[in-house]
Design a protein around this motif. Sequence first.
Motif, PDB file in Angstrom:
ATOM      1  N   ARG B  98       0.829  -1.203   0.000  1.00  0.00           N
ATOM      2  CA  ARG B  98       0.000   0.000   0.000  1.00  0.00           C
ATOM      3  C   ARG B  98       0.870   1.261   0.000  1.00  0.00           C
ATOM      4  N   ARG B 101       2.014   2.089  -3.462  1.00  0.00           N
ATOM      5  CA  ARG B 101       1.004   2.601  -4.388  1.00  0.00           C
ATOM      6  C   ARG B 101       0.828   4.090  -4.167  1.00  0.00           C
ATOM      7  N   GLY B 102       1.061   4.860  -5.194  1.00  0.00           N
ATOM      8  CA  GLY B 102       0.946   6.309  -5.069  1.00  0.00           C
ATOM      9  C   GLY B 102       2.306   6.960  -5.201  1.00  0.00           C
ATOM     10  N   LEU B 107      -1.345   4.717 -10.774  1.00  0.00           N
ATOM     11  CA  LEU B 107      -2.209   4.008 -11.724  1.00  0.00           C
ATOM     12  C   LEU B 107      -3.354   4.926 -12.122  1.00  0.00           C
ATOM     13  N   ALA B 129      -4.856  12.132  -0.455  1.00  0.00           N
ATOM     14  CA  ALA B 129      -3.709  11.392  -0.990  1.00  0.00           C
ATOM     15  C   ALA B 129      -2.404  11.926  -0.414  1.00  0.00           C
ATOM     16  N   HIS B 133       0.404   9.964   2.442  1.00  0.00           N
ATOM     17  CA  HIS B 133       1.800   9.585   2.215  1.00  0.00           C
ATOM     18  C   HIS B 133       2.790  10.609   2.768  1.00  0.00           C
ATOM     19  N   LEU B 183       1.917  12.786  -6.208  1.00  0.00           N
ATOM     20  CA  LEU B 183       2.716  11.944  -5.303  1.00  0.00           C
ATOM     21  C   LEU B 183       4.084  11.601  -5.906  1.00  0.00           C
TER      22      LEU B 183
END
Lengths: 343, 353
Positions: B98, B101-102, B107, B129, B133, B183
């Motif tokens: 996880r 991702r980002g 994606l 988002a 992170h 990101l």
Amino acid sequence: MAGGGSSLKSYLLVRTLLVIPTIFILLTLVFVLMRVAPGNPVSAALGGHVPQAVIQEISHRLGYDRPLYQQFGSYLWNLAHGDFGATITDKRQVSDIILVNGAATLELTLAAAIVALAVGIPIGLIAGRFRDRPIDAASRIFGIIMYAMPVFVLGLLAQIVFGSWLGWLPISDQASPMTSALMTTHTNLLLVDAVIDGDWDSFWDVLQHLVLPAGTLGLVFAGVFVRLVRINVIRTLKDDYIEAARARGIREQAVVYRHAFRNALVPVITVIGLEIALLMGGAVLTETTFNWPGIGHALYTYLQNRDYAAVQGIVIVFGLVVVFASLLVDILSALIDPRMRYQ
Amino acid sequence: MSETSANAATPADAEDPILTVRDLRVFYGTPRGAARAVDRVSLTIRPGETLGVVGESGSGKSTLGRGILRLLPEGTGVDGEVLYKGQNLVKMTPDQLRRMRGPELGLIFQEPMTRLNPLLRIQEHFEEALKQHHPELKRDELRRRALAALGRTGIPPTRYRQYPHEFSGGMRQRIMIALALVLNPTLLIADEPTTALDVIVEAQIIRLLADLKKTTGTAVMLITHNLGIVAEACDRVAVMYGGKIVEEGDARSVFADPQHPYTQALLRSTISLETTELHTIPGAPPSLINPPQGCLFSPRCGHAMKVCARKAPAEQRLEDGRRVECWLHCPGAIPAGEEAPLERQEITVADEA
């Protein structure tokens, strides 16, 4: 496109104005239905042994011998002035029934709605989140049993178990006779009246009387909410923006709470509005089962006595409650879901 | 441009890949058995490079993109290696994955209309988002980064507080791209990002992706069935058929001189202004649950030999660095007597339909 504020205001204005034609249609429908129902309202209410002259005299006094358009005109005129007329059988003012019995129903319905939402929504959310796990199976069984159970059956079971066997709770009436006699009336909502007077003994007594009827009615409707919320959570968890949020590395908990649960509850709010109509129908049965002096109980009594004037007044009140409940629901949905404002 | 192509074609000179996929397999559980959506796929992506992945519907190209991020339905089998900066994504715990991702792997999806939460403002999407992170960032910095990313994709700051339904499809896809770019991923996987959009918007989005590659150095894996997009935007191309990569190499040379019969057929069936006649590939894509024996394309291939229906061909590397999986390119390995054309029942019109 320029900001959500002005379009939200115009949506709310239009939605509120729509209430006027809705109420007019409702009133016309009730008027017509009461007129096409077979039999003379006066003779029906007073029974068959009244002399013809007396019936004519009462019909004349109540205006039933005038042309229909005149009756309709004065019906609307009186309603517009808050005059719902009087019952035929016991000559009570219908507005008095609304105030006193309506307050009892309001108290019961609100308490039942709190039980239904407090039980139904969390169970539905958990069941949808943990689909096909044991907790989901248990929730679904609970939902189906509650959904399928008639109010009076659950009510009778509750009365037997908590009233007769365990003796924990009173099984009928809104308060014990002593309390009713001693309490002063402010709002006709007994719990509120007790709080106003700081009369905690009465409050406790009224609350105890409220538990079984509100619990029964609430649990039956909780079954509806469990199923509805569960299926909405499952559907929402499959939505594209859920996958997109996961693709951005959002924590699963945040995905479930911020995205899935919130979005799943939007259609539920709409249904709550529709359920209020059913909740009042359920109140008729619950009030009869628990001898609760509400408007549903009154409707049941007047229906049995074929008192058309009383039935007409009470049905109008039921209709108005549904109209305003759906207005409230639409306003709430618009505030929560920005897309609604443009439709 | 021809120079960069030449570089990309000689792996020895190129930078180390950021992503190396080795023998990746993704199996979906279905009531009729496991569907081999991706079957032993290997590929590499180098920094700043755009790799096109093309194939028919059901060739496994989308599953490949999601399989790299392991964004797959529960119960899907994943096997093989996905090495990203030296770590194997296939072996990671869900929470480790996880976090990748980002900020590492972005994606974006096919249908932008439904990918934003309708109840949240664009601002809330970005803040969520970024906070996830980079929890240390202050409000001003969140806003600055979000508006910068939106600006790069052509969305003005005045629309930051609007809701998704106030945007068109093309703008929503720009927002999705900005939401991925904010990101700073090293690799952006774009799964048919323009399929749901009209041609003019499609051209804008493709140009946007090409520009971003230049300005940010983000590598892009562009999954599409549109060969025109690959020719325009990609450095390299991988052609997928039945869950396998059948041909992979420099985009220009693959298009100029396709080596696999499937690539040739695919290129023939594209429509352009010069098209006078519509070419289709006879037959249907192979079953992923009960794949045919041997080469998966052999039942539809005009060049099929006896060996093709019996044994899958090994991967061959050509002089220009290209990879092809086809018996035509390793005639020496064919057992004696099996070079003869494959005899089979005619593909009937009914089969094609």
